[in-house]
Write a protein that holds these residues in place. Structure first.
Motif, PDB file in Angstrom:
ATOM      1  N   VAL A   1      15.678   8.748   8.115  1.00  0.00           N
ATOM      2  CA  VAL A   1      14.711   8.176   9.055  1.00  0.00           C
ATOM      3  C   VAL A   1      13.294   8.549   8.621  1.00  0.00           C
ATOM      4  CG1 VAL A   1      13.793   8.381  11.408  1.00  0.00           C
ATOM      5  CG2 VAL A   1      16.220   7.946  11.058  1.00  0.00           C
ATOM      6  N   THR A   2      13.111   9.810   8.231  1.00  0.00           N
ATOM      7  CA  THR A   2      11.801  10.253   7.747  1.00  0.00           C
ATOM      8  C   THR A   2      11.369   9.438   6.534  1.00  0.00           C
ATOM      9  OG1 THR A   2      12.229  12.497   8.545  1.00  0.00           O
ATOM     10  CG2 THR A   2      10.494  12.235   6.907  1.00  0.00           C
ATOM     11  N   GLY A   3      12.313   9.172   5.642  1.00  0.00           N
ATOM     12  CA  GLY A   3      12.004   8.372   4.470  1.00  0.00           C
ATOM     13  C   GLY A   3      11.581   6.956   4.835  1.00  0.00           C
ATOM     14  N   LEU A   4      12.241   6.351   5.809  1.00  0.00           N
ATOM     15  CA  LEU A   4      11.881   4.993   6.241  1.00  0.00           C
ATOM     16  C   LEU A   4      10.530   4.977   6.952  1.00  0.00           C
ATOM     17  CD1 LEU A   4      15.355   3.648   7.455  1.00  0.00           C
ATOM     18  CD2 LEU A   4      14.119   3.037   5.364  1.00  0.00           C
ATOM     19  N   VAL A   5      10.190   6.061   7.647  1.00  0.00           N
ATOM     20  CA  VAL A   5       8.860   6.169   8.259  1.00  0.00           C
ATOM     21  C   VAL A   5       7.798   6.234   7.160  1.00  0.00           C
ATOM     22  CG1 VAL A   5       7.328   7.649   9.614  1.00  0.00           C
ATOM     23  CG2 VAL A   5       9.653   7.220  10.413  1.00  0.00           C
ATOM     24  N   GLU A   6       8.041   7.047   6.143  1.00  0.00           N
ATOM     25  CA  GLU A   6       7.072   7.198   5.050  1.00  0.00           C
ATOM     26  C   GLU A   6       6.865   5.896   4.286  1.00  0.00           C
ATOM     27  OE1 GLU A   6       8.738  10.359   2.789  1.00  0.00           O
ATOM     28  OE2 GLU A   6       7.905  11.949   4.074  1.00  0.00           O
ATOM     29  N   LYS A   7       7.898   5.052   4.258  1.00  0.00           N
ATOM     30  CA  LYS A   7       7.792   3.771   3.543  1.00  0.00           C
ATOM     31  C   LYS A   7       7.313   2.642   4.457  1.00  0.00           C
ATOM     32  CE  LYS A   7      11.377   5.044   0.207  1.00  0.00           C
ATOM     33  NZ  LYS A   7      11.548   6.430   0.662  1.00  0.00           N
ATOM     34  N   SER A   8       6.876   2.999   5.668  1.00  0.00           N
ATOM     35  CA  SER A   8       6.350   2.032   6.647  1.00  0.00           C
ATOM     36  C   SER A   8       7.377   0.999   7.082  1.00  0.00           C
ATOM     37  CB  SER A   8       5.100   1.320   6.098  1.00  0.00           C
ATOM     38  OG  SER A   8       4.064   2.234   5.918  1.00  0.00           O
TER      39      SER A   8
ATOM     40  N   LEU B   1      12.529  -0.373  -2.982  1.00  0.00           N
ATOM     41  CA  LEU B   1      11.899   0.949  -3.043  1.00  0.00           C
ATOM     42  C   LEU B   1      12.778   2.005  -2.372  1.00  0.00           C
ATOM     43  CD1 LEU B   1       9.389   2.726  -3.610  1.00  0.00           C
ATOM     44  CD2 LEU B   1       8.445   1.911  -1.444  1.00  0.00           C
ATOM     45  N   CYS B   2      13.571   1.572  -1.392  1.00  0.00           N
ATOM     46  CA  CYS B   2      14.454   2.500  -0.673  1.00  0.00           C
ATOM     47  C   CYS B   2      15.668   2.842  -1.538  1.00  0.00           C
ATOM     48  CB  CYS B   2      14.953   1.867   0.624  1.00  0.00           C
ATOM     49  SG  CYS B   2      13.647   1.442   1.786  1.00  0.00           S
ATOM     50  N   ASP B   3      16.184   4.053  -1.352  1.00  0.00           N
ATOM     51  CA  ASP B   3      17.429   4.372  -2.051  1.00  0.00           C
ATOM     52  C   ASP B   3      18.592   3.724  -1.291  1.00  0.00           C
ATOM     53  OD1 ASP B   3      18.385   6.087   0.039  1.00  0.00           O
ATOM     54  OD2 ASP B   3      17.244   7.757  -0.786  1.00  0.00           O
TER      55      ASP B   3
ATOM     56  N   ALA C   1       0.820  -1.216   0.000  1.00  0.00           N
ATOM     57  CA  ALA C   1       0.000   0.000   0.000  1.00  0.00           C
ATOM     58  C   ALA C   1       0.851   1.263   0.000  1.00  0.00           C
ATOM     59  CB  ALA C   1      -0.943  -0.009   1.201  1.00  0.00           C
ATOM     60  N   VAL C   2       2.051   1.170   0.599  1.00  0.00           N
ATOM     61  CA  VAL C   2       2.930   2.336   0.668  1.00  0.00           C
ATOM     62  C   VAL C   2       3.297   2.829  -0.736  1.00  0.00           C
ATOM     63  CG1 VAL C   2       5.209   3.121   1.430  1.00  0.00           C
ATOM     64  CG2 VAL C   2       3.842   1.658   2.916  1.00  0.00           C
ATOM     65  N   ARG C   3       3.351   1.918  -1.700  1.00  0.00           N
ATOM     66  CA  ARG C   3       3.806   2.283  -3.041  1.00  0.00           C
ATOM     67  C   ARG C   3       2.792   3.141  -3.787  1.00  0.00           C
ATOM     68  NH1 ARG C   3       8.192  -1.541  -5.627  1.00  0.00           N
ATOM     69  NH2 ARG C   3       8.831   0.570  -6.158  1.00  0.00           N
ATOM     70  N   LEU C   4       1.586   3.278  -3.244  1.00  0.00           N
ATOM     71  CA  LEU C   4       0.584   4.123  -3.902  1.00  0.00           C
ATOM     72  C   LEU C   4       0.990   5.584  -3.952  1.00  0.00           C
ATOM     73  CD1 LEU C   4      -2.783   2.650  -2.578  1.00  0.00           C
ATOM     74  CD2 LEU C   4      -1.961   2.623  -4.928  1.00  0.00           C
ATOM     75  N   ARG C   5       1.984   5.956  -3.181  1.00  0.00           N
ATOM     76  CA  ARG C   5       2.456   7.340  -3.249  1.00  0.00           C
ATOM     77  C   ARG C   5       3.011   7.663  -4.641  1.00  0.00           C
ATOM     78  NH1 ARG C   5       4.631   6.285   2.182  1.00  0.00           N
ATOM     79  NH2 ARG C   5       3.387   7.449   3.699  1.00  0.00           N
TER      80      ARG C   5
ATOM     81  N   GLN D   1       8.105 -17.225   1.037  1.00  0.00           N
ATOM     82  CA  GLN D   1       8.650 -16.586  -0.151  1.00  0.00           C
ATOM     83  C   GLN D   1       7.897 -15.292  -0.452  1.00  0.00           C
ATOM     84  OE1 GLN D   1       8.423 -19.434  -3.315  1.00  0.00           O
ATOM     85  NE2 GLN D   1      10.381 -20.378  -2.817  1.00  0.00           N
ATOM     86  N   THR D   2       6.581 -15.356  -0.308  1.00  0.00           N
ATOM     87  CA  THR D   2       5.757 -14.171  -0.581  1.00  0.00           C
ATOM     88  C   THR D   2       6.131 -13.014   0.339  1.00  0.00           C
ATOM     89  OG1 THR D   2       3.919 -15.563  -1.283  1.00  0.00           O
ATOM     90  CG2 THR D   2       3.393 -13.295  -0.675  1.00  0.00           C
ATOM     91  N   LEU D   3       6.266 -13.305   1.626  1.00  0.00           N
ATOM     92  CA  LEU D   3       6.602 -12.253   2.581  1.00  0.00           C
ATOM     93  C   LEU D   3       7.982 -11.675   2.283  1.00  0.00           C
ATOM     94  CD1 LEU D   3       5.979 -10.609   5.086  1.00  0.00           C
ATOM     95  CD2 LEU D   3       6.924 -12.458   6.472  1.00  0.00           C
ATOM     96  N   ARG D   4       8.953 -12.577   2.031  1.00  0.00           N
ATOM     97  CA  ARG D   4      10.305 -12.087   1.742  1.00  0.00           C
ATOM     98  C   ARG D   4      10.308 -11.266   0.452  1.00  0.00           C
ATOM     99  NH1 ARG D   4      14.346 -13.159   4.621  1.00  0.00           N
ATOM    100  NH2 ARG D   4      15.800 -12.730   2.918  1.00  0.00           N
ATOM    101  N   ALA D   5       9.475 -11.682  -0.486  1.00  0.00           N
ATOM    102  CA  ALA D   5       9.389 -10.904  -1.727  1.00  0.00           C
ATOM    103  C   ALA D   5       8.854  -9.508  -1.448  1.00  0.00           C
ATOM    104  CB  ALA D   5       8.487 -11.621  -2.720  1.00  0.00           C
ATOM    105  N   ALA D   6       7.818  -9.420  -0.619  1.00  0.00           N
ATOM    106  CA  ALA D   6       7.222  -8.113  -0.301  1.00  0.00           C
ATOM    107  C   ALA D   6       8.215  -7.237   0.453  1.00  0.00           C
ATOM    108  CB  ALA D   6       5.957  -8.311   0.522  1.00  0.00           C
ATOM    109  N   ILE D   7       8.960  -7.853   1.393  1.00  0.00           N
ATOM    110  CA  ILE D   7       9.955  -7.078   2.142  1.00  0.00           C
ATOM    111  C   ILE D   7      11.082  -6.645   1.202  1.00  0.00           C
ATOM    112  CG2 ILE D   7      11.659  -7.157   3.994  1.00  0.00           C
ATOM    113  CD1 ILE D   7       9.813  -9.112   5.462  1.00  0.00           C
TER     114      ILE D   7
END
Length: 705
Positions: free
Chosen positions: A316-323, A274-276, A228-232, A262-268
């Motif tokens: 840190v702000t970026g990691l908060v925004e990405k949940s 998504l992070c730089d 859901a975070v990627r909707l930004r 596998q699904t969970l690790r894929a999502a993580i």
């Protein structure tokens, strides 16, 4: 000036449940099933893979059933605990138990639970299954009204355990008759999407894509929330397309991993991509923290030439925004926390980067510096800040200590960290834990040194706080002997003070007077007032009062309280008020005595000082009896007997206190008669520490009043 209250959770009868930070979606059938099993079984273990929502489901259930438990629902989080030997202490701390005694932790815990009607939640047991199973078995066998609800990736393997697996959420298609709009996976995505993009609306145009996304994510809540975070930046359709590519790459990655894992690790991993690069590096480094942490800690521990300190705030702000990071705000400030499953992922990357040991060492360095700052500031106007701060940092201090004790060449740092934290062990409610760590660190550092001398007098201080006067005397004498050998005059003076404290507790007033007098004489030019000079003055006043030298005792205390006011010191000043109430009671000034005793107890409400509160209440019982308020005095005596059971050795075993206690009982029995005395005593025995404090402070109506 009104000070912020820092009353520990353990003083509240209703429990210590954390607030629910997000809305809860779905799981209606699972919650009903859990309620039924909890009604039928005394031990229910909720199992499932990481990220499936075990902790969140249990927390929702706990909030629903809390009214059913007269003595509350209590929550203990073991997620970042490393040492199975600390399971008991962690749970006792979560319950707010402030047992200062040297008894076994299991005995204290079992006694505190007693016949309370309560639910204990032990969260994240899988890495400590054996220790958790042993403790749960002991508690359930000895405490008939206790129920335990555990979360773990595997069961505790106990014969009477009822295991309830938490499956992923239902995904579209599981029930052909179900509308896509009412599917719980879809509803969770919509709820989290609305939080990320406020104008997001689930409608006919996007429902198909959302349903496909939830199916691909196998209904795993953490995976759905991360998506859901990627909707930004992306539409739902774009997310589905990218996720399909991600999973096709994953398909051949591991033939042994379970599909849902596998699904969970894929999502993580997807969130990781998504992070730089700088955010990924910070994510890995933040995994060294246990529980939550402050921004200044992240700057110190994680910064280097690759991650300059001035960039940490934005990252840190970026990691908060990405949940990836949770943010927690309260009256004490803002703190951050890595979700446990994401912390594990970060640790794997930290290992791959070869930075684990360096980050662990920087984590230790930070908490060593923090402890020394707290020690230097403890006797000043920010004492309550340091009390709250160090209780918040408890888990991180533990991790730092474990690293120091287990790492070759770092044992001396463990000794320094432990010694600097004397105020945390004695003043913040962790005496038992401090003693265990101090004894372990001293064993690991057998060579005579100034660092070892300090640890010995701190150990003596801690043992005195537990009422172990013989153990305190032994450590103080050893400190004195070793301090002479290394030429550490400061340690010699503090050893004399600690020997005097032990002598006072043993009732050897002449020896106590001599030793405390020496400590005071040689401490007068010392800028460090605590734990040397000021506590020694308060203790000497107790000696003088016991010897009938009441004027001298009161003069000492009045001067001492003036210093406290000038410095903004509160913790020892509360003991000075208690000691002053004793001298005033002895000179039959009961109203002044009550005023001093109440002021001491009011101050203790800012700290987790169960021991000091009970000592103040002991004296107040005598004051009420002297003022012929015998029913109130009897209620206090009943509450004291009950509360001392879980706080340590009653009155620290000191003869000058135990004798007064027995005389007070006899006076109340004689004045009220046995039947009326017993009725008032039993009524008081039902009061917890917060309630009996309110009674003594005149905040509850009593017949005597």
């Amino acid at each position: 000036m009104r000070l912020p209250m820092a009353t520990p959770t353990g003083w509240r009868r209703e429990g210590n449940l954390p607030a629910e930070l997000t809305s809860f979606v779905g799981r209606t059938r699972l919650l009903a099933n859990l309620k039924r099993h909890l009604g039928e079984s005394r031990l229910v273990t909720v199992t499932g893979i990481g990220g499936v929502g075990k902790s969140r489901t249990v927390l929702r259930l706990a909030h629903q059933v809390r009214a059913q438990y007269e003595d509350g629902v209590w929550f203990a989080d073991l997620a970042r605990l490393q040492d199975s030997g600390m399971v008991r202490h962690t749970i006792a701390s979560a319950l707010g138990i402030a047992d200062q005694s040297s008894r076994a932790a299991s005995e204290t815990l079992s006694e505190w639970v007693g016949d309370r009607d309560m639910l204990l939640i032990i969260d994240t047991c899988e890495h400590l299954v054996q220790g958790c199973a042993e403790l749960v078995e002991e508690l359930l066998e000895s405490n008939p009204r206790l129920k335990v609800l555990a979360t773990s990736r595997q069961s505790l393997h106990l014969p009477y355990e009822h295991v309830v697996p938490v499956p992923p959420l239902q995904v579209p298609g599981d029930d052909p008759a179900e509308s896509l709009f009412t599917n719980e996976s879809v509803q969770l995505f919509a709820a989290r999407a609305g939080a990320v993009v406020p104008d997001f609306v689930l409608d006919e145009r996007n429902i198909g894509a959302v349903a496909e996304l939830c199916r691909r994510l196998d209904g795993i809540p953490l995976a759905i929330e991360l998506a859901a975070v990627r909707l930004r930046a992306l539409s739902v359709e774009q997310i589905v397309e990218l996720l399909a590519d991600r999973f096709s790459l994953l398909a051949g990655a591991s033939r042994t991993a379970l599909p849902r894992h596998q699904t969970l690790r894929a999502a993580i991993g997807w969130s990781h991509e998504l992070c730089d690069p700088a955010e990924r590096l910070l994510w890995a480094r933040l995994s060294v923290f246990a529980g939550d942490f402050e921004l200044d800690a992240a700057r110190f521990v994680c910064a280097d030439e690759r991650l300059p300190a001035e960039r940490i705030t934005d990252l840190v702000t970026g990691l908060v925004e990405k949940s990836v990071l949770l943010i927690r705000s309260n009256h004490a400030g803002v703190r951050y926390k890595l979700i446990d499953t994401l912390a594990e992922y970060g640790e794997e990357w930290l290992d791959k980067l070869g930075e684990r040991e360096r980050m662990r060492q920087q984590h230790l360095d930070y908490y060593l510096a923090l402890a020394q700052r707290g020690e230097d500031a403890w006797s000043g106007p920010r004492q309550i800040y340091w009390f709250v701060r160090m209780r918040q940092e408890h888990d991180n201090v533990r991790v730092a200590l474990e690293h120091a004790l287990r790492t070759p060449g770092s044992a001396a740092q463990a000794l320094t960290l432990l010694s600097s934290l004397w105020f945390m062990w004695v003043c913040c409610g962790f005496a038992r834990e401090g003693r265990l760590y101090l004894e372990r660190a001293l064993h690991a550092n057998p060579g005579v040194s100034k660092e070892r001398c300090k640890a010995l007098w701190v150990l003596s201080y801690v043992r005195s706080a537990q009422g172990d006067s013989a153990g305190a005397l032994e450590a103080a004498e050893q400190c004195s002997s070793e301090a002479v050998r290394v030429g550490d005059s400061k340690a010699v003076i503090l050893a004399s003070k600690m020997q005097g404290t032990a002598a006072l507790l043993q009732g050897d007033l002449q020896k106590a007077s001599a030793l405390l007098g020496v400590a005071i004489e040689f401490n007068t030019d010392n800028k460090e007032l605590n734990p040397g000079l000021l506590p020694a003055i308060v203790e000497l006043s107790l000696v003088l009062s016991s010897q009938g030298e009441l004027y001298e005792a009161e003069s000492l205390l009045v001067d001492c309280l003036q210093v406290f006011r000038e410095r903004g010191e509160l913790w020892v000043s509360s003991y000075a008020q208690w000691a002053l109430s004793i001298t005033r009671l002895a000179t039959r000034r009961t109203s002044q005595a009550l005023e001093s005793a109440r002021e001491g107890v009011r101050i203790k409400r800012y700290f987790h000082d169960t021991l000091g509160t009970l000592l103040g209440l002991e004296t107040m019982a005598r004051i009420f009896a002297a003022d012929e308020q015998f029913e109130t005095a009897a209620k206090l005596l009943g509450a004291l007997q009950q509360n001392w059971r879980t706080a340590g050795l009653p009155m620290l075993g000191a003869p000058f206190l135990t004798g007064d206690h027995e005389r007070c009982i006899k006076e109340c029995q004689k004045a009220l008669g046995e039947a009326a005395y017993r009725a008032a005593f039993d009524e008081g025995a039902r009061l917890d520490l917060d309630e009996v404090s309110a009674l003594a402070l005149g905040e509850l109506d009593t017949p005597d009043a």
